[in-house]
Design a protein around this motif. Structure first.
Motif, PDB file in Angstrom:
ATOM      1  N   LYS A  45       1.345  -1.345  -0.266  1.00 29.37           N
ATOM      2  CA  LYS A  45      -0.038   0.021   0.036  1.00 29.37           C
ATOM      3  C   LYS A  45       0.799   1.281  -0.261  1.00 29.37           C
ATOM      4  O   LYS A  45       0.713   2.186  -1.388  1.00 29.37           O
ATOM      5  CB  LYS A  45      -1.229  -0.081   1.286  1.00 29.37           C
ATOM      6  CG  LYS A  45      -1.588   1.326   1.584  1.00 29.37           C
ATOM      7  CD  LYS A  45      -2.851   0.510   1.798  1.00 29.37           C
ATOM      8  CE  LYS A  45      -4.270  -0.052   1.939  1.00 29.37           C
ATOM      9  NZ  LYS A  45      -5.102  -0.319   2.939  1.00 29.37           N
ATOM     10  N   SER A  84       1.891   1.662  -3.301  1.00 28.48           N
ATOM     11  CA  SER A  84       0.993   2.073  -4.448  1.00 28.48           C
ATOM     12  C   SER A  84       1.118   3.666  -4.159  1.00 28.48           C
ATOM     13  O   SER A  84       0.995   4.675  -5.143  1.00 28.48           O
ATOM     14  CB  SER A  84       0.120   1.475  -4.248  1.00 28.48           C
ATOM     15  OG  SER A  84      -1.390   2.116  -4.829  1.00 28.48           O
ATOM     16  N   ASP A 119      -4.972   2.960   7.497  1.00 22.84           N
ATOM     17  CA  ASP A 119      -5.490   1.667   7.622  1.00 22.84           C
ATOM     18  C   ASP A 119      -5.936   1.175   8.510  1.00 22.84           C
ATOM     19  O   ASP A 119      -6.765  -0.540   8.337  1.00 22.84           O
ATOM     20  CB  ASP A 119      -3.357   1.192   8.093  1.00 22.84           C
ATOM     21  CG  ASP A 119      -3.364  -0.448   8.284  1.00 22.84           C
ATOM     22  OD1 ASP A 119      -3.351  -1.156   7.632  1.00 22.84           O
ATOM     23  OD2 ASP A 119      -2.902  -0.666   9.752  1.00 22.84           O
TER      24      ASP A 119
END
Length: 542
Positions: A406, A409, A444
């Motif tokens: 993540k 990205s 998250d």
């Protein structure tokens, strides 16, 4: 003869994948041609016998290109190769010139230890053989910006030979279609730079700036193992990363710290190599690729129209052009086993000690990133190619609980995308690693939705100094945490829009997206689209 006096000098402070189409050129077997090795009139590879000329087979290209490179990298050092003059980019003209740089009678060279270490470290990083004994030569030619009438270089016996430079290229349309190719490094040699001629057309005169005269250079001669401009540019980018990682050169092409000469020839497959031409002083990887491909096509057009290729490299007579440098004895290097007892550490170079000081090289860093974080090879490439991006990524990783994929990205897509739009360097970003890490932590633990996170990032970019938590509170972007409230909103939406529900039941899968949008609108964007979809699908199936 005694070893040359070494002068201590600390170093100054301070792209590698590409897609290859290669146009009219093609991959070939082991090269048997020649390229200039930086010394006029010499071949870097001996000519080998060639097979009889034959027509290309069906599907084969009609022409093959051969490309070799000579690269001059300015050594990262505070002073010049043979004098104590300071090295400083864009200093006032002729403000950094010693008596030796100006070639006044009676001045002698004193070798810069830092430059020798830089050459050895670069040779080790490129898997070269380090010559324990190397020699300095005088290369005679007469330019106005070369006051001595010769350049001190290493022609007969350079400091490092027989290395290799591996680089990765894309060979297809997919980013995953990468192959590793290798170009041989014939030699690495130390030499001094010349001055600069400044031509004033308005007053029809030429001015000389000797600030650059005597700056230490590494000349790296690459064998003719490449076949198009993009391959050459990619190899140069990889070398640039290696030099920067080592700290042996800042390799800033825009400031002339990395300059490239390309030797290019074309021939029909199976026939002897063609006459080469040289394109000099290229200081941009992109322009290097363009210049090589242009020259390849120019030679092909010339030959197909009945013309001939001229060797346009300046001719140079080896026998008359070089002589041993009488003021510099052989440069002797040692390892731990051959180090003379009682030797002054400041007057000897220990190759083993330099080998231990080698940092992690770019190819190893890319492999580590792939293994450690599970990222794709092309992602590791981008992290290294953008100055400061790898450090930014690693700082975010240290401060967030989000998964590495993540983080990858967000850094490569969102963060880098904003930088490109604004034409900013990583160091100029208004979003710090800590701010991005905090934002990813909110995402998250499902405190905010993914669309809300993008909105928070935009606010971070516009309002430097605010924290993600402050922006979330001000904009009321927290996710709706009450499951019963979400259930009720979804049920109300289904009851209020029977036409959309009917459309979904008739087999239109896109209708669910409209329902999700209606629920998000009712929650002012505070509900997670994934959670909304799960609730809607459950209610529709009941």
């Amino acid at each position: 003869m005694a070893a040359p006096m070494l002068r201590w000098c600390c170093p100054g402070r301070r792209f590698a994948f590409a897609r290859v189409g290669c146009g009219s050129c093609h991959r070939r077997g082991p090269p048997t041609g020649s390229t200039s090795n930086g010394k006029r009139g010499q071949s870097s590879v001996a000519q080998q016998p060639h097979i009889t000329a034959q027509k290309p087979r069906k599907g084969e290209p009609e022409w093959a290109a051969v490309v070799g490179l000579e690269i001059h990298a300015q050594i990262a050092s505070n002073s010049k190769l043979f004098s104590g003059s300071q090295v400083c980019f864009a200093a006032p003209p002729n403000s950094l010139v010693s008596f030796f740089d100006a070639s006044l009678p009676g001045t002698l060279p004193v070798l810069n230890r830092r430059c020798v270490e830089a050459a050895v470290m670069t040779g080790l990083a490129l898997d070269c053989h380090i010559n324990r004994k190397s020699l300095f030569d005088r290369k005679h030619y007469f330019y106005a910006d070369l006051p001595a009438g010769y350049q001190i270089t290493q022609q007969r016996l350079p400091i490092a030979v027989n290395g290799s430079l591996a680089y990765s290229v894309y060979v297809g349309r997919k980013p995953s279609q990468m192959v590793t190719r290798t170009v041989r490094v014939k030699q690495i040699q130390l030499e001094q730079d010349s001055g600069k001629s400044l031509h004033d057309d308005l007053r029809s005169q030429t001015l000389i700036d000797l600030n650059r005269a005597g700056i230490g250079l590494l000349e790296l001669v690459l064998e003719p193992d490449m076949s198009c401009g993009e391959e050459a540019a990619t190899a140069v980018r990889e070398l640039q990363l290696i030099l920067q990682a080592l700290g042996t050169s800042q390799a800033n092409m825009a400031e002339g710290q990395l300059r490239v000469d390309a030797n290019i020839s074309v021939h029909r497959p199976g026939e002897p190599l063609g006459i080469r031409t040289e394109v000099k002083n290229l200081n941009s990887a992109r322009f290097l690729a363009k210049a090589i491909d242009y020259e390849i096509q120019r030679q092909i057009n010339e030959l197909e129209n009945g013309g001939e290729i001229l060797n346009e490299t300046r001719s140079f007579d080896f026998k008359l052009g070089f002589m041993p440098e009488p003021n510099l004895p052989p440069l002797l290097l040692y390892d731990s086993g051959s180090l003379p007892s009682g030797a002054d550490p400041q007057q000897v170079i220990n190759i083993d000690q330099l080998r231990e000081r080698l940092p992690e090289l770019p190819r190893v860093t890319r492999q580590r990133l792939v293994q450690q974080y599970g990222m794709l090879p092309e992602h590791s490439c981008v992290l290294l190619n953008e100055v400061g991006l790898l450090e930014f990524f690693q700082n975010v990783i240290k401060e967030t609980r989000a998964e590495p994929k993540k983080v990858t990205s967000w850094v490569l897509n969102t963060f880098l995308g904003f930088l490109k739009q604004q034409n900013l360097a990583v160091s100029e970003s208004p979003v710090t690693p800590s701010a991005l890490a905090e934002l990813l932590d909110l995402l998250d633990r499902k405190a905010i939705s993914a669309p809300a996170a993008k909105q928070v990032f935009e606010e971070l970019w516009r309002n430097e100094g605010k924290t993600p938590a402050q922006i979330v509170a001000e904009k009321k972007l927290e996710l709706l945490q009450d499951p019963e409230a979400l259930e009720q909103l979804c049920r109300s939406t289904l009851e209020a829009h029977p036409d959309v529900v009917m459309d979904l039941k008739r087999g239109n899968p896109r209708a669910i997206n409209k329902l999700i949008g209606l629920v998000r609108k009712a929650t002012l964007g505070r509900a997670d689209p994934t959670a909304i979809k799960e609730v809607l699908e459950r209610q529709l199936s009941s």
